[in-house]
Scaffold this motif. Structure first.
Motif, PDB file in Angstrom:
ATOM      1  N   GLY A 189       0.810  -1.215   0.000  1.00 54.07           N
ATOM      2  CA  GLY A 189       0.000   0.000   0.000  1.00 54.07           C
ATOM      3  C   GLY A 189       0.841   1.263   0.000  1.00 54.07           C
ATOM      4  N   PRO A 214      -5.750  -3.240  -3.360  1.00 54.87           N
ATOM      5  CA  PRO A 214      -5.750  -1.910  -2.739  1.00 54.87           C
ATOM      6  C   PRO A 214      -7.053  -1.679  -1.971  1.00 54.87           C
ATOM      7  CG  PRO A 214      -5.071  -1.778  -5.043  1.00 54.87           C
ATOM      8  CD  PRO A 214      -5.568  -3.174  -4.821  1.00 54.87           C
ATOM      9  N   GLU A 243      -8.727   1.032  -1.728  1.00 51.23           N
ATOM     10  CA  GLU A 243      -9.674   1.840  -2.489  1.00 51.23           C
ATOM     11  C   GLU A 243      -9.127   2.054  -3.890  1.00 51.23           C
ATOM     12  OE1 GLU A 243     -10.476   5.617  -0.695  1.00 51.23           O
ATOM     13  OE2 GLU A 243     -12.005   6.145  -2.171  1.00 51.23           O
ATOM     14  N   LEU A 244     -10.019   1.993  -4.852  1.00 50.99           N
ATOM     15  CA  LEU A 244      -9.651   2.233  -6.244  1.00 50.99           C
ATOM     16  C   LEU A 244     -10.658   3.195  -6.848  1.00 50.99           C
ATOM     17  CD1 LEU A 244      -8.899  -1.473  -7.219  1.00 50.99           C
ATOM     18  CD2 LEU A 244      -7.211   0.381  -7.256  1.00 50.99           C
ATOM     19  N   THR A 278      -5.277   3.727  -7.403  1.00 54.42           N
ATOM     20  CA  THR A 278      -5.540   4.194  -6.042  1.00 54.42           C
ATOM     21  C   THR A 278      -5.895   5.679  -6.126  1.00 54.42           C
ATOM     22  OG1 THR A 278      -3.278   4.901  -5.580  1.00 54.42           O
ATOM     23  CG2 THR A 278      -3.823   2.587  -5.123  1.00 54.42           C
ATOM     24  N   TYR A 299      -4.969  -0.631 -12.876  1.00 55.42           N
ATOM     25  CA  TYR A 299      -5.039  -1.728 -11.905  1.00 55.42           C
ATOM     26  C   TYR A 299      -5.414  -3.029 -12.589  1.00 55.42           C
ATOM     27  CZ  TYR A 299      -6.940  -4.731  -8.251  1.00 55.42           C
ATOM     28  OH  TYR A 299      -7.210  -5.794  -7.434  1.00 55.42           O
ATOM     29  N   GLY A 317      -2.216  -0.871  -8.093  1.00 56.10           N
ATOM     30  CA  GLY A 317      -3.038   0.297  -8.409  1.00 56.10           C
ATOM     31  C   GLY A 317      -2.213   1.555  -8.600  1.00 56.10           C
TER      32      GLY A 317
END
Ligand code: ZN
Length: 286
Positions: free
Chosen positions: A102, A121, A123-124, A134, A161, A198
Motif C-alpha cells: 500500500g 488496494p 480503495e480504487l 488508487t 489496476y 493500483g
C-alpha cells in the motif's frame, strides 16, 4: 503488515552511489546479450490483443556502443520548461516502506512479489477506459493527462489496476502461446505485477505503437519521458535496464511514486527503483 525482506532491507543501507555503480557495471557487461535476443514489446503488460505476435521486429536500437553506456534516466532533447520541482538532495529514502504493497514506494519485481500475494488496494477509483488506480495515483494521473493534452501530447489509457486473478489469466495465456520462459520475459506472474498495486498505468498514442517501444518516439512518449516526473510518475522499465528491472524497455508503463521521489531520481540520474533503494537487481524469477 509489510513482510520485511531482511536481505533487501539490509542491502538498501549500502551507500547509494556505490550500489548504483555496481549495478550499472553488471548491467553493462551483460546487456548486449539480452538486447540481442530480439523480442521487443509487451512488457509486464501486453494485453491479449496486443500480444507480441506481430512484434518480434528486430530491435533497431541495439548497438554495441550503446551496450556500454551508463544506465541513466532518459535525456530528452527539446524538453520544454515545466513546473520547477525542487527537492532536497538528501531525500529521506526511509520515509515510505518499499515492502508494504500500500506504500507509494513499494518495489515489486521478479524477486519481490506482493505480500500478500493476492493483495488488493483498499480503495480504487476510475481513471477512465474501464480501469482504476488508487485515489492518490489517480489524482496525479489526471493532472498528468491534462498537462499532456495541454502540451499537445495527449494519450489514451490501456490498463491500470489489474487484479491477481486477471494477471493470472493473462500470464497463463502467454505461457500457453509462448512457453513459460519466454512469457516470463515480458509478462509478470500473478502477484509480481506492479499493476496489482493500483499505482501503475499503461498509456498509448497510436494503435500501431501501443505497448511497443516505438511509443517512445511518438509525441506523447517524448513528452512523458520529459515531464512524467513533474506529476510523480516514472517510466518504470527504463531503456537499457533489463538486467535490473527484469523487463524490456516499456516507455508506456508509468508508475506513480510521488513527486518527491520522481524528481529526486531525475535529478540524480537514477532510472530504476532497484538502484535508488539499493535492492538487488531482479533480472529473472528465482
Ligand atoms: Zn504496464
Amino acid at each position: 503488515m509489510p513482510s520485511g525482506d531482511a536481505a533487501a532491507h539490509h542491502a538498501r543501507r549500502r551507500p547509494r552511489a556505490i550500489a548504483a555503480v555496481a549495478l550499472s557495471t553488471v548491467a553493462a557487461a551483460t546487456i548486449g546479450i539480452v538486447i540481442g535476443s530480439g523480442f521487443l514489446s509487451g512488457g509486464g503488460d501486453a494485453s491479449p490483443a496486443d500480444a507480441p505476435a506481430a512484434a518480434p521486429a528486430a530491435t533497431s536500437q541495439a548497438t554495441p556502443s550503446q551496450a556500454t553506456e551508463p544506465i541513466v534516466a532518459p535525456e530528452v532533447a527539446g524538453a520544454t520548461a515545466g513546473p520547477q520541482v525542487s527537492v532536497s538532495p538528501s531525500l529521506d529514502l526511509d520515509q515510505h516502506s518499499i515492502d508494504d504493497p500500500g506504500s507509494i514506494w513499494v518495489v515489486v519485481n521478479k524477486h519481490r512479489p506482493l505480500d500478500p500475494i493476492r493483495y488488493e488496494p483498499e480503495e480504487l477509483v476510475s481513471v477512465g477506459s474501464g480501469t482504476q488506480m488508487t485515489p492518490e495515483a489517480a489524482s496525479a494521473f489526471g493532472a498528468l493527462r491534462e498537462a499532456a493534452a495541454d502540451a499537445g501530447a495527449g494519450f489514451s489509457t490501456s490498463t491500470a489496476y489489474r487484479s491477481h486473478g486477471f494477471q493470472a489469466g493473462l500470464h497463463a495465456d502467454y505461457v500457453a502461446k509462448w512457453g513459460a520462459a519466454r512469457a516470463d520475459d515480458f509478462s509478470a506472474r500473478p502477484g509480481y505485477s506492479e499493476h496489482q498495486t493500483g499505482l501503475a498505468v499503461d498509456v498509448y498514442e497510436s494503435a500501431a505503437c501501443r505497448l511497443k517501444a516505438c511509443f517512445a518516439d511518438e509525441t506523447a512518449g517524448r513528452w512523458l519521458a520529459a515531464h512524467a516526473h513533474e506529476h510523480g510518475f516514472i517510466v518504470r522499465y527504463a531503456e537499457g535496464a533489463e538486467d535490473i528491472t527484469g523487463y524490456r524497455y516499456e516507455p508506456w508503463h508509468l508508475r506513480y511514486v510521488g513527486v518527491e521521489l520522481a524528481a529526486f531520481m531525475r535529478e540524480q540520474g537514477i532510472a530504476t527503483l532497484e538502484e535508488v533503494f539499493g535492492v538487488d537487481p531482479a533480472p529473472d524469477f528465482p
